[in-house]
Write an enzyme that holds these catalytic residues in place. Structure first.
Site, mmCIF file in Angstrom:
data_model
loop_
_atom_site.group_PDB
_atom_site.id
_atom_site.type_symbol
_atom_site.label_atom_id
_atom_site.label_comp_id
_atom_site.label_asym_id
_atom_site.label_seq_id
_atom_site.Cartn_x
_atom_site.Cartn_y
_atom_site.Cartn_z
ATOM 1 N N HIS A 86 2.791 -12.019 14.076
ATOM 2 C CA HIS A 86 4.178 -12.482 14.923
ATOM 3 C C HIS A 86 3.630 -14.019 15.312
ATOM 4 O O HIS A 86 4.207 -14.944 15.109
ATOM 5 C CB HIS A 86 3.521 -12.163 16.014
ATOM 6 C CG HIS A 86 5.298 -11.904 16.601
ATOM 7 N ND1 HIS A 86 6.117 -12.828 16.456
ATOM 8 C CD2 HIS A 86 6.530 -11.360 17.752
ATOM 9 C CE1 HIS A 86 7.513 -12.537 16.759
ATOM 10 N NE2 HIS A 86 7.452 -11.543 17.407
ATOM 11 N N THR A 144 0.632 -1.020 0.116
ATOM 12 C CA THR A 144 -0.222 0.014 -0.417
ATOM 13 C C THR A 144 1.000 1.150 -0.153
ATOM 14 O O THR A 144 1.686 1.282 0.909
ATOM 15 C CB THR A 144 -1.018 -0.143 1.197
ATOM 16 O OG1 THR A 144 -1.982 1.298 1.209
ATOM 17 C CG2 THR A 144 -0.309 -0.057 2.666
#
Length: 398
Positions: free
Chosen positions: A369, A317
């Protein structure tokens, strides 16, 4: 002959749609392939056109109604003479153009045609829902050459008293696309162990390479050389080196993809959409630039299909085009990482003990994560940085 006008067949990922705009009214004559109604889904706006020339006889679903796949929307009479519209429509007064200074609500297609023909939105009578100016309203205005009726001078009217402190508000229903974007972003924050790592890249080598070859590049390939293609190629190479960043999570399974399908976020009037570049490892810079340009144009015109936005293993983006210096992008589930580009800003940098002014860009990598360790995320972003600061490495695969 009567024909049922049905909603499009939605793919499995789309449960239903909403009737956005009827471009024709019951009793109105319609030409073959002329646009009848827009159906808005969670991802795209689908157009339903007339199967033949005839008349739209009866409408079963009004604007704002939810429709299912292949549900009947209206009855269409093929080959019927263009008779007068229903009596109620005849008796209804013509819609008045918007008052000077009033906000005009126009569809993207209507605004595009109006801009191309230097037509002011306030001069066009809106027949859509809530006075919305449709594409047909602008076309009819141009054909007839109609102009707003001059306002007759009136005697001094008593001033309208407004209570002190009164503030105007406008309540607009959230579109399905905007609601879906909001829901997915909240889900990403709630379900993923998301965090972001940052780095900065010296854009001078890429800018020098672009300035040197941009004219030859455009002459040969017919498309301008931008920065996004360099980032896509650098990301593709980095994804091959760090497969976890290119993976996705499906329940308790981690899915590693043996290909690179990179989504490129495109801003439209309806909201942010993410069309996908397929197999970017096999695309050259010109193919990437051409495809992104096509995505941007179709996104502005509302012509992107659901198939253009399905899948994707990684997303880029670019908030820099709007002036963003730094931001934290949010994951695009089920992907495990997204990279944010930002504004190129000249900053003083220390180079070999000397202060040098360089065009710098901050890069941000948000990642899940659960799937990606911090070491891999940092190394991935450092790889992007190294490849962009020495573009020849992409060609030499080093």
């Amino acid at each position: 002959m009567s024909i049922e006008i049905k909603a499009p067949t939605f793919p499995e990922s789309v449960a239903d749609g909403t009737v956005a705009t009827w471009h024709k009214k019951p009793g109105e004559a319609v030409e073959r392939d002329e646009l009848l109604v827009d159906i808005e889904t969670d991802k795209v706006v689908l157009e339903v056109v007339a199967p033949a020339s005839g008349i739209l006889k009866e409408v079963f679903k009004n604007e704002g109604d939810v429709v299912l796949s292949d549900e009947v929307l209206a009855i269409f009479v093929e080959g019927a003479a263009a008779t007068a519209a229903p009596a109620a429509a005849e008796a209804a007064p013509a819609a008045a153009p918007a008052a000077a200074g009033a906000e005009v609500i126009m569809s993207p297609a209507a605004r595009k045609i109006a801009d191309e023909n230097n037509v002011a939105g306030t001069d066009v009578s809106g027949t859509g829902r809530g006075g919305r100016v449709t594409k047909e309203d602008v076309v009819n205005h141009i054909k007839t050459g109609s102009k707003p009726a001059p306002v007759a001078p009136s005697v001094a009217a008593a001033p309208v008293s407004v209570a002190a402190g009164e503030r105007v508000e406008k309540r607009v229903p959230m579109t399905r696309l905007r609601a879906t974007i909001a829901r997915r972003l909240v889900e990403a924050q709630q379900n993923a162990a998301m965090l972001t790592t940052y780095n900065e890249v010296n854009m001078k080598p890429v800018m020098e390479l672009r300035n040197k070859y941009k004219d030859l590049f455009e002459k040969k390939h017919g498309v301008k050389m931008g920065f996004m293609s360099f980032f896509v190629k650098a990301a593709t190479e980095a994804l091959k080196r760090f497969p976890a960043v290119n993976a996705s999570i499906d329940g308790n399974d981690m899915v590693y993809h043996g290909y690179q399908d990179i989504g490129v976020a495109v801003s439209t009037e309806r909201g942010l959409v993410v069309p996908v570049l397929r197999d970017t490892d096999s695309m050259n810079l010109a193919e990437i630039e051409s495809t992104i340009g096509d995505f941007a144009k179709r996104g502005r015109d509302g012509k992107l299909g659901i198939e253009d936005m399905q899948g994707g293993t990684f997303t880029i983006t670019n908030g820099g085009v709007f002036g963003s210096l730094m931001s934290t992008p949010i994951l695009n589930p089920p992907q495990t990482a997204i990279m944010g580009m930002h504004k190129i800003q000249e900053r003083p940098m220390a180079v070999n003990g000397q202060v040098v002014i360089l065009p710098m860009m901050y890069l941000a990598l948000s990642y899940d994560h659960r799937m990606i360790d911090g070491k891999e995320a940092v190394q991935f972003l450092v790889t992007i940085k190294d490849l962009l600061e020495d573009p020849a490495r992409m060609l030499l695969d080093i």
